[in-house]
Design a protein around this motif. Sequence first.
Motif, PDB file in Angstrom:
ATOM      1  N   GLY A 233       0.824  -1.208   0.000  1.00  0.00           N
ATOM      2  CA  GLY A 233       0.000   0.000   0.000  1.00  0.00           C
ATOM      3  C   GLY A 233       0.855   1.254   0.000  1.00  0.00           C
ATOM      4  N   LEU A 234       1.882   1.236   0.836  1.00  0.00           N
ATOM      5  CA  LEU A 234       2.792   2.373   0.951  1.00  0.00           C
ATOM      6  C   LEU A 234       3.493   2.636  -0.374  1.00  0.00           C
ATOM      7  CD1 LEU A 234       3.264   3.926   3.580  1.00  0.00           C
ATOM      8  CD2 LEU A 234       5.508   2.834   3.689  1.00  0.00           C
ATOM      9  N   LEU A 235       3.945   1.537  -0.977  1.00  0.00           N
ATOM     10  CA  LEU A 235       4.645   1.625  -2.251  1.00  0.00           C
ATOM     11  C   LEU A 235       3.757   2.304  -3.284  1.00  0.00           C
ATOM     12  CD1 LEU A 235       7.433   0.399  -3.064  1.00  0.00           C
ATOM     13  CD2 LEU A 235       6.110  -1.296  -4.341  1.00  0.00           C
ATOM     14  N   PHE A 236       2.495   1.858  -3.339  1.00  0.00           N
ATOM     15  CA  PHE A 236       1.568   2.437  -4.301  1.00  0.00           C
ATOM     16  C   PHE A 236       1.307   3.905  -4.005  1.00  0.00           C
ATOM     17  CE2 PHE A 236       1.068  -1.603  -6.004  1.00  0.00           C
ATOM     18  CZ  PHE A 236       0.460  -1.443  -7.230  1.00  0.00           C
ATOM     19  N   PHE A 237       1.253   4.223  -2.732  1.00  0.00           N
ATOM     20  CA  PHE A 237       1.036   5.611  -2.340  1.00  0.00           C
ATOM     21  C   PHE A 237       2.162   6.485  -2.874  1.00  0.00           C
ATOM     22  CE2 PHE A 237       1.588   9.063   0.798  1.00  0.00           C
ATOM     23  CZ  PHE A 237       0.374   9.715   0.581  1.00  0.00           C
ATOM     24  N   VAL A 238       3.392   6.035  -2.685  1.00  0.00           N
ATOM     25  CA  VAL A 238       4.564   6.791  -3.137  1.00  0.00           C
ATOM     26  C   VAL A 238       4.543   6.941  -4.651  1.00  0.00           C
ATOM     27  CG1 VAL A 238       7.081   6.762  -3.276  1.00  0.00           C
ATOM     28  CG2 VAL A 238       5.938   6.127  -1.141  1.00  0.00           C
ATOM     29  N   ILE A 239       4.290   5.848  -5.348  1.00  0.00           N
ATOM     30  CA  ILE A 239       4.245   5.914  -6.813  1.00  0.00           C
ATOM     31  C   ILE A 239       3.135   6.865  -7.262  1.00  0.00           C
ATOM     32  CG2 ILE A 239       3.817   4.600  -8.938  1.00  0.00           C
ATOM     33  CD1 ILE A 239       4.970   2.144  -7.476  1.00  0.00           C
ATOM     34  N   GLY A 240       1.992   6.742  -6.608  1.00  0.00           N
ATOM     35  CA  GLY A 240       0.847   7.590  -6.945  1.00  0.00           C
ATOM     36  C   GLY A 240       1.172   9.061  -6.746  1.00  0.00           C
ATOM     37  N   LEU A 241       1.847   9.341  -5.638  1.00  0.00           N
ATOM     38  CA  LEU A 241       2.217  10.710  -5.318  1.00  0.00           C
ATOM     39  C   LEU A 241       3.124  11.269  -6.410  1.00  0.00           C
ATOM     40  CD1 LEU A 241       1.419  12.292  -2.791  1.00  0.00           C
ATOM     41  CD2 LEU A 241       3.761  11.970  -1.979  1.00  0.00           C
ATOM     42  N   ALA A 242       4.122  10.490  -6.820  1.00  0.00           N
ATOM     43  CA  ALA A 242       5.064  10.910  -7.863  1.00  0.00           C
ATOM     44  C   ALA A 242       4.302  11.205  -9.145  1.00  0.00           C
ATOM     45  CB  ALA A 242       6.103   9.813  -8.084  1.00  0.00           C
ATOM     46  N   LEU A 243       3.368  10.308  -9.492  1.00  0.00           N
ATOM     47  CA  LEU A 243       2.595  10.505 -10.722  1.00  0.00           C
ATOM     48  C   LEU A 243       1.729  11.760 -10.626  1.00  0.00           C
ATOM     49  CD1 LEU A 243       1.529   6.860 -11.612  1.00  0.00           C
ATOM     50  CD2 LEU A 243       2.994   8.379 -12.943  1.00  0.00           C
ATOM     51  N   ALA A 244       1.169  11.974  -9.435  1.00  0.00           N
ATOM     52  CA  ALA A 244       0.313  13.140  -9.251  1.00  0.00           C
ATOM     53  C   ALA A 244       1.119  14.425  -9.429  1.00  0.00           C
ATOM     54  CB  ALA A 244      -0.320  13.093  -7.861  1.00  0.00           C
ATOM     55  N   ILE A 245       2.293  14.456  -8.813  1.00  0.00           N
ATOM     56  CA  ILE A 245       3.158  15.643  -8.946  1.00  0.00           C
ATOM     57  C   ILE A 245       3.483  15.866 -10.417  1.00  0.00           C
ATOM     58  CG2 ILE A 245       5.447  16.578  -8.429  1.00  0.00           C
ATOM     59  CD1 ILE A 245       5.233  15.077  -5.719  1.00  0.00           C
TER      60      ILE A 245
END
Length: 304
Positions: A233-245
Amino acid sequence: MSLLSIIVPCYNEEESLEIFYHTVQETLKPLKMDIEYIFVDDGSIDGTLSKLKNLHKAKGHVHYVSFSRNFGKEAAVFAGLRESRGDAVVVLDADLQHPPSVILEMAALWEDGYEVIEGKKSNRGRESFLHKLMAATFYKMISGFMKMDMNDSSDYKFMDRKVVDVLCSLKERNTFFRALSFWTGFKTVGVTYAVQERTVGKTKWSPTALVKYACNNLISFTVAPLYMIVTVGLLFFVIGLALAIDAVVDHYMGIAVEGYPTLVILLVIATGCILFSIGITGVYIAKIYDEIKERPQYIIRERE
Ligand code: UDP
Ligand code: MG
Protein backbone atom coordinates in the motif's frame (compact mmCIF):
# COMPACT_ATOMS: atom_id res chain seq x y z
CA MET A 1 11.78 -46.75 34.33
CA SER A 2 10.55 -43.78 32.34
CA LEU A 3 7.46 -43.97 30.17
CA LEU A 4 7.26 -43.24 26.45
CA SER A 5 3.87 -42.34 24.95
CA ILE A 6 3.48 -43.19 21.30
CA ILE A 7 0.80 -41.02 19.71
CA VAL A 8 -0.73 -42.15 16.45
CA PRO A 9 -3.35 -40.11 14.56
CA CYS A 10 -5.52 -42.51 12.52
CA TYR A 11 -8.01 -41.70 9.83
CA ASN A 12 -9.33 -44.78 8.02
CA GLU A 13 -6.26 -46.83 8.86
CA GLU A 14 -7.90 -50.23 9.52
CA GLU A 15 -5.40 -51.94 7.26
CA SER A 16 -2.33 -50.32 8.83
CA LEU A 17 -3.01 -50.63 12.54
CA GLU A 18 -1.95 -54.21 13.28
CA ILE A 19 1.16 -54.07 11.10
CA PHE A 20 1.96 -50.75 12.70
CA TYR A 21 1.64 -52.02 16.26
CA HIS A 22 3.65 -55.18 15.69
CA THR A 23 6.38 -53.43 13.73
CA VAL A 24 6.79 -50.75 16.38
CA GLN A 25 6.79 -53.31 19.22
CA GLU A 26 9.42 -55.38 17.42
CA THR A 27 11.58 -52.37 16.57
CA LEU A 28 11.48 -50.89 20.07
CA LYS A 29 12.56 -54.07 21.87
CA PRO A 30 16.02 -52.65 22.64
CA LEU A 31 14.46 -49.49 24.13
CA LYS A 32 14.82 -49.25 27.89
CA MET A 33 11.54 -47.44 28.49
CA ASP A 34 7.98 -48.49 29.24
CA ILE A 35 5.66 -47.84 26.34
CA GLU A 36 2.05 -46.73 26.11
CA TYR A 37 0.19 -46.27 22.83
CA ILE A 38 -2.40 -43.62 22.25
CA PHE A 39 -4.24 -44.08 19.01
CA VAL A 40 -6.51 -41.24 18.04
CA ASP A 41 -9.32 -42.29 15.75
CA ASP A 42 -10.06 -39.11 13.84
CA GLY A 43 -13.66 -39.96 12.93
CA SER A 44 -12.75 -42.86 10.66
CA ILE A 45 -15.57 -44.34 8.62
CA ASP A 46 -13.97 -47.77 8.22
CA GLY A 47 -13.17 -50.41 10.84
CA THR A 48 -10.43 -48.41 12.55
CA LEU A 49 -12.27 -48.05 15.83
CA SER A 50 -13.16 -51.74 16.18
CA LYS A 51 -9.54 -52.65 15.35
CA LEU A 52 -8.44 -50.28 18.11
CA LYS A 53 -10.91 -51.80 20.56
CA ASN A 54 -9.56 -55.27 19.85
CA LEU A 55 -6.01 -54.07 20.25
CA HIS A 56 -6.92 -52.39 23.54
CA LYS A 57 -8.52 -55.60 24.83
CA ALA A 58 -5.50 -57.67 23.88
CA LYS A 59 -2.80 -55.24 25.04
CA GLY A 60 -3.17 -53.31 28.25
CA HIS A 61 -0.79 -50.55 27.17
CA VAL A 62 -2.84 -49.62 24.11
CA HIS A 63 -5.28 -46.77 24.62
CA TYR A 64 -7.49 -44.97 22.18
CA VAL A 65 -9.52 -41.82 21.80
CA SER A 66 -12.26 -41.67 19.23
CA PHE A 67 -13.61 -38.42 17.74
CA SER A 68 -17.27 -37.86 16.93
CA ARG A 69 -16.26 -36.96 13.36
CA ASN A 70 -13.18 -36.14 11.31
CA PHE A 71 -11.44 -33.13 12.86
CA GLY A 72 -8.14 -33.36 10.99
CA LYS A 73 -4.65 -34.53 11.89
CA GLU A 74 -3.75 -31.44 13.95
CA ALA A 75 -6.70 -32.04 16.27
CA ALA A 76 -5.81 -35.73 16.49
CA VAL A 77 -2.22 -34.95 17.44
CA PHE A 78 -3.28 -32.50 20.15
CA ALA A 79 -5.87 -34.90 21.55
CA GLY A 80 -3.12 -37.51 21.75
CA LEU A 81 -0.79 -35.10 23.52
CA ARG A 82 -3.47 -34.27 26.08
CA GLU A 83 -4.15 -37.97 26.77
CA SER A 84 -0.50 -38.91 27.10
CA ARG A 85 1.18 -39.46 30.45
CA GLY A 86 4.70 -40.31 29.29
CA ASP A 87 7.91 -38.63 30.44
CA ALA A 88 8.57 -38.42 26.73
CA VAL A 89 6.17 -38.49 23.81
CA VAL A 90 6.62 -39.39 20.18
CA VAL A 91 4.13 -38.64 17.41
CA LEU A 92 4.18 -40.72 14.25
CA ASP A 93 1.92 -41.69 11.35
CA ALA A 94 -0.01 -44.95 11.32
CA ASP A 95 1.10 -45.85 7.79
CA LEU A 96 4.74 -46.57 8.78
CA GLN A 97 6.01 -43.81 6.52
CA HIS A 98 7.88 -42.65 9.59
CA PRO A 99 10.31 -45.52 10.20
CA PRO A 100 9.98 -46.50 13.89
CA SER A 101 13.67 -47.42 14.21
CA VAL A 102 14.39 -43.68 14.35
CA ILE A 103 12.68 -43.62 17.77
CA LEU A 104 15.71 -45.41 19.23
CA GLU A 105 17.98 -42.62 17.99
CA MET A 106 15.54 -40.02 19.25
CA ALA A 107 15.33 -41.62 22.68
CA ALA A 108 19.13 -41.60 22.95
CA LEU A 109 19.18 -37.86 22.16
CA TRP A 110 16.45 -37.30 24.73
CA GLU A 111 18.61 -39.07 27.32
CA ASP A 112 21.38 -36.64 26.31
CA GLY A 113 19.14 -33.75 27.36
CA TYR A 114 17.47 -32.63 24.14
CA GLU A 115 13.84 -31.64 24.60
CA VAL A 116 12.50 -31.64 21.04
CA ILE A 117 13.89 -34.18 18.61
CA GLU A 118 12.58 -33.42 15.19
CA GLY A 119 12.33 -35.96 12.40
CA LYS A 120 13.65 -34.39 9.20
CA LYS A 121 12.86 -35.88 5.84
CA SER A 122 15.94 -36.81 3.85
CA ASN A 123 13.68 -37.38 0.84
CA ARG A 124 10.05 -36.61 0.26
CA GLY A 125 8.93 -40.09 -0.70
CA ARG A 126 6.94 -40.49 -3.86
CA GLU A 127 5.00 -37.29 -4.43
CA SER A 128 3.85 -35.57 -7.55
CA PHE A 129 5.91 -32.71 -8.97
CA LEU A 130 3.14 -30.25 -8.13
CA HIS A 131 2.96 -31.48 -4.54
CA LYS A 132 6.73 -31.11 -4.15
CA LEU A 133 6.66 -27.61 -5.65
CA MET A 134 3.83 -26.51 -3.39
CA ALA A 135 5.49 -27.95 -0.31
CA ALA A 136 8.76 -26.22 -1.16
CA THR A 137 7.04 -22.84 -1.69
CA PHE A 138 5.07 -23.15 1.52
CA TYR A 139 8.10 -24.03 3.63
CA LYS A 140 10.17 -21.26 2.05
CA MET A 141 7.49 -18.74 2.99
CA ILE A 142 6.95 -19.97 6.49
CA SER A 143 10.69 -20.34 7.14
CA GLY A 144 11.16 -16.74 6.04
CA PHE A 145 8.33 -15.41 8.18
CA MET A 146 9.36 -17.37 11.22
CA LYS A 147 13.11 -17.03 10.89
CA MET A 148 13.56 -20.73 11.36
CA ASP A 149 14.39 -23.45 8.92
CA MET A 150 11.22 -25.43 8.41
CA ASN A 151 12.34 -27.15 5.25
CA ASP A 152 12.24 -30.97 5.46
CA SER A 153 10.38 -30.74 8.76
CA SER A 154 7.64 -33.21 9.53
CA ASP A 155 5.18 -34.19 12.23
CA TYR A 156 7.49 -37.00 13.32
CA LYS A 157 8.59 -35.61 16.68
CA PHE A 158 9.91 -36.84 19.98
CA MET A 159 9.30 -34.43 22.86
CA ASP A 160 10.00 -34.12 26.53
CA ARG A 161 7.07 -33.83 28.96
CA LYS A 162 7.94 -30.13 29.52
CA VAL A 163 7.30 -29.39 25.84
CA VAL A 164 4.08 -31.42 25.77
CA ASP A 165 2.77 -29.56 28.82
CA VAL A 166 3.42 -26.23 27.12
CA LEU A 167 1.72 -27.36 23.90
CA CYS A 168 -1.29 -28.66 25.84
CA SER A 169 -1.66 -25.38 27.69
CA LEU A 170 -2.00 -23.35 24.47
CA LYS A 171 -5.48 -21.94 24.03
CA GLU A 172 -5.46 -21.51 20.26
CA ARG A 173 -7.48 -23.95 18.20
CA ASN A 174 -5.94 -23.32 14.79
CA THR A 175 -2.76 -25.09 15.73
CA PHE A 176 0.24 -25.88 13.58
CA PHE A 177 2.02 -28.62 15.46
CA ARG A 178 5.08 -28.72 13.24
CA ALA A 179 5.96 -25.09 13.86
CA LEU A 180 4.67 -24.76 17.41
CA SER A 181 7.23 -27.19 18.79
CA PHE A 182 9.93 -24.95 17.26
CA TRP A 183 8.21 -21.92 18.66
CA THR A 184 8.37 -23.23 22.25
CA GLY A 185 12.11 -22.69 22.01
CA PHE A 186 13.18 -25.80 23.87
CA LYS A 187 16.48 -27.45 23.10
CA THR A 188 15.92 -28.89 19.65
CA VAL A 189 17.88 -31.26 17.47
CA GLY A 190 17.05 -32.92 14.15
CA VAL A 191 17.32 -36.54 13.11
CA THR A 192 17.03 -37.33 9.42
CA TYR A 193 15.01 -40.25 8.19
CA ALA A 194 14.03 -41.61 4.82
CA VAL A 195 10.29 -41.35 4.18
CA GLN A 196 9.01 -44.85 3.49
CA GLU A 197 6.37 -45.85 1.03
CA ARG A 198 2.92 -46.11 2.57
CA THR A 199 2.51 -49.76 3.66
CA VAL A 200 -1.19 -50.04 2.85
CA GLY A 201 -4.10 -47.76 2.12
CA LYS A 202 -3.66 -44.44 0.39
CA THR A 203 -2.87 -40.86 1.35
CA LYS A 204 -5.70 -38.74 2.72
CA TRP A 205 -4.45 -35.59 1.02
CA SER A 206 -5.94 -34.06 -2.07
CA PRO A 207 -4.34 -31.04 -3.80
CA THR A 208 -7.11 -28.74 -2.52
CA ALA A 209 -6.71 -30.09 1.00
CA LEU A 210 -3.00 -29.31 0.78
CA VAL A 211 -3.53 -25.73 -0.37
CA LYS A 212 -6.04 -25.23 2.42
CA TYR A 213 -3.63 -26.73 4.94
CA ALA A 214 -0.81 -24.45 3.78
CA CYS A 215 -2.93 -21.26 3.85
CA ASN A 216 -4.44 -22.11 7.21
CA ASN A 217 -1.11 -22.76 8.82
CA LEU A 218 0.51 -19.70 7.35
CA ILE A 219 -2.31 -17.52 8.61
CA SER A 220 -2.65 -19.16 12.00
CA PHE A 221 1.04 -18.78 12.58
CA THR A 222 1.97 -15.36 11.32
CA VAL A 223 0.51 -11.93 10.65
CA ALA A 224 3.26 -11.20 8.12
CA PRO A 225 0.77 -11.05 5.18
CA LEU A 226 -0.94 -8.11 6.89
CA TYR A 227 2.35 -6.24 7.03
CA MET A 228 2.98 -7.15 3.43
CA ILE A 229 -0.26 -5.37 2.54
CA VAL A 230 0.89 -2.28 4.39
CA THR A 231 4.19 -2.29 2.51
CA VAL A 232 2.52 -2.71 -0.86
CA GLY A 233 0.00 0.00 0.00
CA LEU A 234 2.79 2.37 0.95
CA LEU A 235 4.64 1.62 -2.25
CA PHE A 236 1.57 2.44 -4.30
CA PHE A 237 1.04 5.61 -2.34
CA VAL A 238 4.56 6.79 -3.14
CA ILE A 239 4.24 5.91 -6.81
CA GLY A 240 0.85 7.59 -6.94
CA LEU A 241 2.22 10.71 -5.32
CA ALA A 242 5.06 10.91 -7.86
CA LEU A 243 2.60 10.50 -10.72
CA ALA A 244 0.31 13.14 -9.25
CA ILE A 245 3.16 15.64 -8.95
CA ASP A 246 4.15 14.82 -12.51
CA ALA A 247 0.58 15.44 -13.69
CA VAL A 248 0.38 18.80 -11.92
CA VAL A 249 3.72 19.89 -13.32
CA ASP A 250 2.64 18.80 -16.81
CA HIS A 251 -0.56 20.74 -16.40
CA TYR A 252 1.20 24.02 -15.55
CA MET A 253 3.70 23.51 -18.36
CA GLY A 254 0.81 23.13 -20.74
CA ILE A 255 1.69 19.63 -21.83
CA ALA A 256 -1.14 17.79 -20.15
CA VAL A 257 -1.02 14.35 -21.75
CA GLU A 258 -3.91 12.27 -22.92
CA GLY A 259 -2.98 9.90 -20.11
CA TYR A 260 -5.97 7.62 -20.59
CA PRO A 261 -4.00 4.34 -20.71
CA THR A 262 -2.04 5.25 -17.60
CA LEU A 263 -5.26 5.96 -15.83
CA VAL A 264 -6.81 2.64 -16.75
CA ILE A 265 -3.71 0.67 -15.83
CA LEU A 266 -3.41 2.38 -12.47
CA LEU A 267 -7.07 1.88 -11.78
CA VAL A 268 -6.87 -1.82 -12.52
CA ILE A 269 -3.74 -2.38 -10.47
CA ALA A 270 -5.02 -0.36 -7.56
CA THR A 271 -8.38 -2.10 -7.52
CA GLY A 272 -6.64 -5.45 -7.64
CA CYS A 273 -4.40 -4.54 -4.74
CA ILE A 274 -7.28 -3.22 -2.69
CA LEU A 275 -9.40 -6.29 -3.22
CA PHE A 276 -6.50 -8.61 -2.48
CA SER A 277 -5.72 -6.69 0.70
CA ILE A 278 -9.30 -6.68 1.88
CA GLY A 279 -9.32 -10.39 1.16
CA ILE A 280 -6.30 -11.11 3.34
CA THR A 281 -7.64 -8.92 6.12
CA GLY A 282 -10.94 -10.74 5.82
CA VAL A 283 -9.27 -14.10 6.22
CA TYR A 284 -7.71 -12.94 9.47
CA ILE A 285 -11.04 -11.64 10.68
CA ALA A 286 -12.52 -15.04 9.87
CA LYS A 287 -9.78 -16.65 11.97
CA ILE A 288 -10.48 -14.30 14.86
CA TYR A 289 -14.16 -15.13 14.56
CA ASP A 290 -13.26 -18.82 14.63
CA GLU A 291 -11.12 -18.41 17.72
CA ILE A 292 -13.53 -16.25 19.73
CA LYS A 293 -16.30 -18.77 19.33
CA GLU A 294 -14.09 -20.96 21.50
CA ARG A 295 -15.41 -24.14 20.04
CA PRO A 296 -13.31 -27.11 21.01
CA GLN A 297 -10.67 -28.27 18.54
CA TYR A 298 -12.21 -31.76 18.61
CA ILE A 299 -15.03 -33.70 20.25
CA ILE A 300 -14.33 -37.06 21.86
CA ARG A 301 -17.01 -39.73 21.58
CA GLU A 302 -15.22 -42.39 23.60
CA ARG A 303 -11.86 -43.17 25.10
CA GLU A 304 -10.31 -46.14 26.79
N1 UDP B 1 -4.74 -38.43 9.48
C1 UDP B 1 -5.65 -38.04 10.46
N2 UDP B 1 -6.72 -37.22 10.11
C2 UDP B 1 -6.91 -36.80 8.83
C3 UDP B 1 -5.95 -37.18 7.85
C4 UDP B 1 -4.89 -37.99 8.20
O1 UDP B 1 -5.52 -38.40 11.62
O2 UDP B 1 -7.88 -36.09 8.58
C5 UDP B 1 -3.60 -39.30 9.85
C6 UDP B 1 -3.45 -40.54 9.00
O3 UDP B 1 -4.22 -41.61 9.48
C7 UDP B 1 -1.95 -40.83 9.11
C8 UDP B 1 -1.36 -39.44 9.23
O4 UDP B 1 -2.41 -38.59 9.67
O5 UDP B 1 -1.63 -41.56 10.28
C9 UDP B 1 -0.77 -38.96 7.91
O6 UDP B 1 -1.77 -39.04 6.91
P1 UDP B 1 -1.43 -39.50 5.43
O7 UDP B 1 -0.55 -40.70 5.44
O8 UDP B 1 -2.74 -39.62 4.72
O9 UDP B 1 -0.66 -38.24 4.89
P2 UDP B 1 0.77 -38.19 4.13
O10 UDP B 1 1.66 -39.19 4.78
O11 UDP B 1 0.46 -38.52 2.72
O12 UDP B 1 1.22 -36.78 4.34
MG1 MG C 1 1.36 -41.05 5.11
